[in-house]
Scaffold this motif. Structure first.
Motif, mmCIF file in Angstrom:
data_model
loop_
_atom_site.group_PDB
_atom_site.id
_atom_site.type_symbol
_atom_site.label_atom_id
_atom_site.label_comp_id
_atom_site.label_asym_id
_atom_site.label_seq_id
_atom_site.Cartn_x
_atom_site.Cartn_y
_atom_site.Cartn_z
ATOM 1 N N LEU A 54 17.216 19.783 34.941
ATOM 2 C CA LEU A 54 16.711 18.622 34.211
ATOM 3 C C LEU A 54 15.694 17.882 35.075
ATOM 4 O O LEU A 54 16.016 17.499 36.207
ATOM 5 N N ARG A 125 27.216 9.332 35.022
ATOM 6 C CA ARG A 125 26.386 9.688 36.179
ATOM 7 C C ARG A 125 25.302 10.699 35.776
ATOM 8 O O ARG A 125 24.156 10.592 36.184
ATOM 9 N N HIS B 27 2.461 19.814 48.559
ATOM 10 C CA HIS B 27 3.147 19.380 47.340
ATOM 11 C C HIS B 27 4.519 20.054 47.293
ATOM 12 O O HIS B 27 4.609 21.268 47.204
ATOM 13 N N ARG B 53 13.882 26.437 50.332
ATOM 14 C CA ARG B 53 14.998 25.761 49.652
ATOM 15 C C ARG B 53 16.306 26.415 50.084
ATOM 16 O O ARG B 53 16.731 27.403 49.512
ATOM 17 N N ILE B 74 23.327 17.471 47.866
ATOM 18 C CA ILE B 74 24.575 16.831 47.420
ATOM 19 C C ILE B 74 25.585 17.915 47.039
ATOM 20 O O ILE B 74 26.745 17.870 47.445
ATOM 21 N N GLU B 75 25.127 18.891 46.266
ATOM 22 C CA GLU B 75 26.030 19.933 45.790
ATOM 23 C C GLU B 75 26.597 20.724 46.962
ATOM 24 O O GLU B 75 27.792 20.999 47.020
ATOM 25 N N LYS B 91 23.658 10.426 46.452
ATOM 26 C CA LYS B 91 24.199 10.212 45.107
ATOM 27 C C LYS B 91 23.704 8.884 44.533
ATOM 28 O O LYS B 91 23.612 8.717 43.320
ATOM 29 N N ALA B 94 17.781 7.316 43.323
ATOM 30 C CA ALA B 94 17.023 7.676 42.114
ATOM 31 C C ALA B 94 17.954 7.971 40.930
ATOM 32 O O ALA B 94 18.876 7.208 40.662
ATOM 33 N N SER B 95 17.709 9.075 40.228
ATOM 34 C CA SER B 95 18.491 9.427 39.043
ATOM 35 C C SER B 95 18.639 10.939 39.006
ATOM 36 O O SER B 95 17.974 11.660 39.766
ATOM 37 N N THR B 96 19.488 11.434 38.094
ATOM 38 C CA THR B 96 19.754 12.875 38.053
ATOM 39 C C THR B 96 18.464 13.705 37.965
ATOM 40 O O THR B 96 18.270 14.610 38.781
ATOM 41 N N PRO B 97 17.551 13.438 37.010
ATOM 42 C CA PRO B 97 16.352 14.291 36.947
ATOM 43 C C PRO B 97 15.459 14.163 38.176
ATOM 44 O O PRO B 97 14.817 15.148 38.573
ATOM 45 N N LEU B 98 15.429 13.004 38.786
ATOM 46 C CA LEU B 98 14.601 12.866 39.998
ATOM 47 C C LEU B 98 15.262 13.535 41.201
ATOM 48 O O LEU B 98 14.588 14.137 42.039
ATOM 49 N N ARG B 99 16.595 13.449 41.269
ATOM 50 C CA ARG B 99 17.288 14.129 42.379
ATOM 51 C C ARG B 99 17.116 15.642 42.278
ATOM 52 O O ARG B 99 17.244 16.350 43.273
ATOM 53 N N ASN B 100 16.848 16.135 41.087
ATOM 54 C CA ASN B 100 16.565 17.570 40.924
ATOM 55 C C ASN B 100 15.167 17.931 41.404
ATOM 56 O O ASN B 100 14.805 19.115 41.425
ATOM 57 N N ARG B 101 14.375 16.957 41.726
ATOM 58 C CA ARG B 101 12.966 17.213 42.034
ATOM 59 C C ARG B 101 12.565 16.741 43.432
ATOM 60 O O ARG B 101 11.712 17.347 44.071
#
Lengths: 155, 269
Positions: A54, A125, B27, B53, B74-75, B91, B94-101
């Motif tokens: 996401l 969350r 980038h 990664r 985190i995972e 944790k 930011a937020s879930t989608p930003l933490r993915n990026r």
């Protein structure tokens, strides 16, 4: 510049400016289920799944998504064959103005792919990047719970 | 419309030449780049194909590839050490989608004032490995202070000693979802009721971050019963610059209170 994305299961070539965001490119190409909100990664209206993750499409350069797999809410299901998460949002009354709904549904779907039986704190969350100014979130959390149950065969 | 040129290197050997080009920058996730103006950018080096990664364990250290996202880290750490300070800090970021990026390398290089990553990494005495003009390993603390290290170089990994710490993390923000105005990272090691080691880092100060060396030294070797926390906050030697919503004096007052609360909490635990 040009790049190929695999979007909702189909490979497609897109032409765009080198500094364009994924949000702009996809919306300009007709994927208007991806909503434009804050354009700074705060509201979640524009989220898509990029290689299964996401992400805020307003915070991603289209050029960096070349060759990747993109899923929008349209890729989950449609009105004739909705995904259980989409049905659960309707059945729970979790949709009011609907602007945040594509993002909410994708965030919920993304959560349930990883964690099929989340508790309320895990649901909240997972939706922390998606703002809704109508519902107060209660019905949205209910919808995710309902979808989780149905996807596990309990609904 | 000015054209930005994109480069997609396949291996690290291609990087030094690209990094020397005027106006060409790396980038990773791109979230930091999109927050600023693109006017000065001539080209972007996409790091996505460089296999950066990863999280691995080597020579008693945890090594994290620069392309590892907050969500990845985190995972990974949640599986091995759920109370790790980076789990607590990231944790909250930011937020879930930003933490993915957001990537670890990009965040360490960019070091925004609201960073939830840097306090814990500085407390862990992390090092960065660079490739390019200044290739080699450097302490993260030196890297943040020395602008020369950042020129024409790229962080390829961040590593720190894999030791077990008790930890505390606090981010001070107006609301839970807002950027922190400062953060406090505390690491503590206790042996037989005696404080063997303690690290305290405050991020968001006038000098970007401050290590509270005096307080650390005053607490080391004390037993948990001997450690007196009351009053430590008011003696804290730290400077802030005023912000739109907070004066420097107010921030100093707040950080003192939160530091005392943090020390009490971690010593109790």
């Amino acid at each position: 510049m040009e790049a190929v994305f695999r979007i909702n299961g189909k490979e497609k070539t897109f032409s765009f400016d080198s500094d364009a965001t994924l949000l702009a490119v996809l919306r300009d190409s007709g994927y208007t289920e991806i909503k434009e909100g804050c354009r700074e990664g705060a509201c979640g209206a524009c989220v898509v799944l990029l290689d299964g993750l996401l992400i805020n499409s307003c915070q991603v350069f289209a050029a960096s998504a070349a060759g990747k797999e993109i899923i929008t809410v349209r890729g989950l299901g449609d009105v004739h064959s909705p995904h259980p998460v989409q049905s659960a949002f309707v059945d729970s009354g979790a949709v009011q103005c609907g602007y945040c709904t594509p993002g909410m549904v994708l965030a919920a779907y993304s959560l349930l792919q990883k964690n099929p039986d989340p508790d309320d704190s895990e649901i909240k969350r997972a939706l922390d990047g998606n703002l809704c100014r109508c519902t107060g979130y209660v019905k949205i959390v209910e919808a995710v719970r309902l979808a989780a149950g149905r996807m596990q065969g309990n609904g | 419309m000015r054209e930005i040129r994109w480069y997609y290197p396949e291996n690290l050997k291609q990087l030094p030449d690209l990094l020397k080009r005027e106006g060409v920058i790396p980038h990773g996730g791109g979230t930091g780049i999109l927050r600023g103006s693109l006017n000065h950018i001539e080209g972007l080096i996409d790091l996505g194909n460089l296999q950066l990664r990863y999280v691995r364990y080597r020579n008693g250290k945890i090594e994290v590839g620069a392309g590892t996202t907050y969500a990845d880290l985190i995972e990974h750490l949640s599986g091995t050490d759920p109370d790790h300070i980076l789990v607590k800090a990231l944790k909250a970021a930011a937020s879930t989608p930003l933490r993915n990026r957001i990537t670890v390398g990009g965040s360490a290089a960019f070091f925004p004032v609201w960073s939830d990553l840097m306090g814990p990494l500085l407390a862990l005495d992390a090092e960065v490995t660079l490739t390019g003009e200044k290739g080699g390993s450097y302490s993260l603390s030196d890297y943040t202070k020395n602008g020369e290290l950042r020129k024409m170089s790229l962080i390829t990994s961040v590593q720190w000693k894999n030791k077990s710490w008790t930890s505390f993390y606090h981010r001070e923000s107006r609301t839970k979802v807002d950027y922190p105005v400062f953060s406090i990272s505390i690491l503590l090691k206790v042996r037989k009721d005696t404080i063997e080691d303690i690290k305290i880092i405050i991020v968001g100060t006038a000098r970007r971050f401050t290590q509270c060396l005096q307080i650390e030294e005053s607490l080391k070797s004390l037993t948990l019963d001997q450690a007196r926390i009351e009053g430590i906050g008011s003696k804290l030697d730290v400077q802030f610059t005023g912000r739109r919503n907070f004066s420097a004096e107010y921030l100093k007052h707040c950080v003192g209170i939160q530091l005392e609360r943090g020390l009490k909490a971690i010593l109790r635990s």
